[in-house]
Design an enzyme around this catalytic site. Structure first.
Site, PDB file in Angstrom:
ATOM      1  N   GLY A 156       0.833  -1.198   0.000  1.00 12.99           N
ATOM      2  CA  GLY A 156       0.000   0.000   0.000  1.00 12.99           C
ATOM      3  C   GLY A 156       0.865   1.244   0.000  1.00 12.99           C
ATOM      4  O   GLY A 156       1.977   1.243  -0.514  1.00 12.99           O
ATOM      5  N   SER A 177       0.769  -9.795  -1.042  1.00 11.78           N
ATOM      6  CA  SER A 177      -0.331  -9.638  -0.088  1.00 11.78           C
ATOM      7  C   SER A 177      -1.519 -10.342  -0.708  1.00 11.78           C
ATOM      8  O   SER A 177      -1.493 -10.738  -1.886  1.00 11.78           O
ATOM      9  CB  SER A 177      -0.643  -8.172   0.209  1.00 11.78           C
ATOM     10  OG  SER A 177      -1.130  -7.518  -0.939  1.00 11.78           O
ATOM     11  N   THR A 236       6.918  -2.766  11.362  1.00 14.35           N
ATOM     12  CA  THR A 236       6.579  -1.418  11.813  1.00 14.35           C
ATOM     13  C   THR A 236       5.075  -1.181  11.682  1.00 14.35           C
ATOM     14  O   THR A 236       4.628  -0.030  11.710  1.00 14.35           O
ATOM     15  CB  THR A 236       7.349  -0.359  11.007  1.00 14.35           C
ATOM     16  OG1 THR A 236       7.072  -0.540   9.610  1.00 14.35           O
ATOM     17  CG2 THR A 236       8.843  -0.458  11.249  1.00 14.35           C
ATOM     18  N   ARG A 238       1.913  -3.650  12.978  1.00 12.78           N
ATOM     19  CA  ARG A 238       1.261  -4.013  14.229  1.00 12.78           C
ATOM     20  C   ARG A 238       1.845  -5.328  14.731  1.00 12.78           C
ATOM     21  O   ARG A 238       2.028  -6.275  13.953  1.00 12.78           O
ATOM     22  CB  ARG A 238      -0.263  -4.145  14.060  1.00 12.78           C
ATOM     23  CG  ARG A 238      -0.989  -2.843  13.772  1.00 12.78           C
ATOM     24  CD  ARG A 238      -0.888  -1.864  14.937  1.00 12.78           C
ATOM     25  NE  ARG A 238      -1.573  -0.596  14.674  1.00 12.78           N
ATOM     26  CZ  ARG A 238      -1.008   0.472  14.158  1.00 12.78           C
ATOM     27  NH1 ARG A 238       0.271   0.422  13.790  1.00 12.78           N
ATOM     28  NH2 ARG A 238      -1.696   1.590  13.994  1.00 12.78           N
ATOM     29  N   GLU A 266       1.901  -2.852  24.472  1.00 16.88           N
ATOM     30  CA  GLU A 266       2.631  -1.589  24.424  1.00 16.88           C
ATOM     31  C   GLU A 266       2.143  -0.679  25.541  1.00 16.88           C
ATOM     32  O   GLU A 266       0.931  -0.531  25.720  1.00 16.88           O
ATOM     33  CB  GLU A 266       2.439  -0.901  23.065  1.00 16.88           C
ATOM     34  CG  GLU A 266       3.022  -1.683  21.905  1.00 16.88           C
ATOM     35  CD  GLU A 266       2.897  -0.954  20.569  1.00 16.88           C
ATOM     36  OE1 GLU A 266       2.467   0.231  20.560  1.00 16.88           O
ATOM     37  OE2 GLU A 266       3.237  -1.551  19.541  1.00 16.88           O
ATOM     38  N   HIS A 285       7.695   1.940  19.241  1.00 17.78           N
ATOM     39  CA  HIS A 285       6.622   2.383  18.350  1.00 17.78           C
ATOM     40  C   HIS A 285       6.841   3.830  17.916  1.00 17.78           C
ATOM     41  O   HIS A 285       6.014   4.711  18.165  1.00 17.78           O
ATOM     42  CB  HIS A 285       5.258   2.224  19.000  1.00 17.78           C
ATOM     43  CG  HIS A 285       4.154   2.088  17.975  1.00 17.78           C
ATOM     44  ND1 HIS A 285       2.974   1.412  18.220  1.00 17.78           N
ATOM     45  CD2 HIS A 285       4.044   2.535  16.687  1.00 17.78           C
ATOM     46  CE1 HIS A 285       2.202   1.460  17.161  1.00 17.78           C
ATOM     47  NE2 HIS A 285       2.840   2.139  16.210  1.00 17.78           N
TER      48      HIS A 285
END
Length: 319
Positions: A156, A177, A236, A238, A266, A285
């Site tokens: 994306g 994907s 990077t 989830r 987190e 994060h």
């Protein structure tokens, strides 16, 4: 739409929210309170947030499921930084008459963090920094990116930009994907391959998928087991995209390396299994954390409050 009296700004880890937004534009009747910690206990969170009629959430740091929203009877306006937030139950909010709005963002800072992780791992930068600091010198031989194969999972907006950097560094880029077409891959300078081929042939695998029921655990023991020995997995997006137990096992066995900016919990709690794993580079994060992005977030939050007070909400999130 009425008045607002109290705004809670949540999870301001760095203590910068008030200095990075035009809060002085808000009416003097709106009291702003900032919280720098994340409360995991539901009862404690309800006790904290119940008095507020407006809340600004920083990304998914504090989720807002229906079970929480129903215990916040005073809440009228819930703002999330960014254009979407899958941790907010928007239909449940709407059913309770709560307006949910987003904010603009700036650029694609997650691409920076992705490549920071990749290049630091390829060139063993953290260990070399430590060596110099104690009076040492070169202790390892790193890998140059040129000539390696980059596997992008999810092509994306972010995945496409990550692929472009890989091409600029002289890497072969492959992608997969579930809905990716050969034409879209080619337009991004990548070659479409199947999932097994990507994990089996890439020197670096970078994940750029939205977390959903379909993508949760999409990288499991089979995918990690197929990776080249010493290959790098970068996440990077989830944390739950990757099966934690399988990842920990692969790292402890020294089969792969990992650059991780996102996690299943987190902030990471003490004793989390990833903290003791070799071959890792862990960042807290940072993907969306930049001065430009924060400025866009907080300016957009003020705009959202002003628009709500004027009776014309903007950037409402869709269910």
């Amino acid at each position: 739409m009425g008045a607002l009296t109290r705004l809670a700004i949540l999870d301001d880890y760095q203590g910068v929210a008030l200095s990075m937004g035009p809060w002085s534009r808000l009416p003097g009747t709106v009291q702003v309170e900032v919280f720098r910690d994340t409360l995991k206990d539901r009862d404690a969170l309800v006790a904290r947030l119940a008095p507020f009629d407006a809340i600004l959430a920083m990304r998914e740091r504090t989720p807002f499921p229906a079970a929480l929203l129903e215990r916040l009877p005073n809440l009228k306006l819930l703002i999330t930084t960014g254009e979407r937030n899958l941790s907010i139950d928007v239909p449940a909010a709407r059913a309770r008459g709560i307006t949910v709005c987003g904010t603009p963002s700036a650029g694609a800072p997650t691409v920076d963090i992705t490549w920071a992780l990749i290049l630091n791992l390829l060139r063993d930068i953290p260990a070399q920094l430590d060596s110099v600091k104690v009076g040492g010198w070169q202790t390892s031989v790193g890998q140059a990116a040129g000539g390696l194969t980059l596997g992008v999972v999810g092509l994306g907006k972010l995945g496409t930009r990550v692929a472009a950097v890989g091409k600029a560094l002289g890497m072969k880029v492959i992608a997969w994907s579930q809905n990716l077409t050969a034409e879209k891959a080619a337009a991004a300078g990548a070659e479409l391959v199947d999932k097994a081929t990507l994990f089996g042939s890439a020197d670096v695998v970078s994940l750029h998928l939205i977390l959903s029921d379909r993508s949760r655990g999409i990288v499991g023991a089979a995918e990690l087991g197929a990776m080249k020995r010493g290959a790098i997995l970068v996440n990077t997006s989830r944390g739950p995209l990757v099966d934690l137990d399988a990842l920990v096992a692969a790292l402890r066995e020294g089969r792969i390396r990992a650059g991780l900016d996102v996690f299943d919990q987190e902030p990471l709690p003490p004793g989390h299994p990833l903290l003791g794993c070799p071959g890792t580079l862990l960042t807290p994060h940072l993907g969306y954390v930049s001065t430009q992005n924060y400025a866009a977030y907080f300016n957009g939050a003020v705009e959202a409050i002003e628009a709500w007070l004027a009776g014309a909400p903007i950037r409402e999130l869709k269910p």
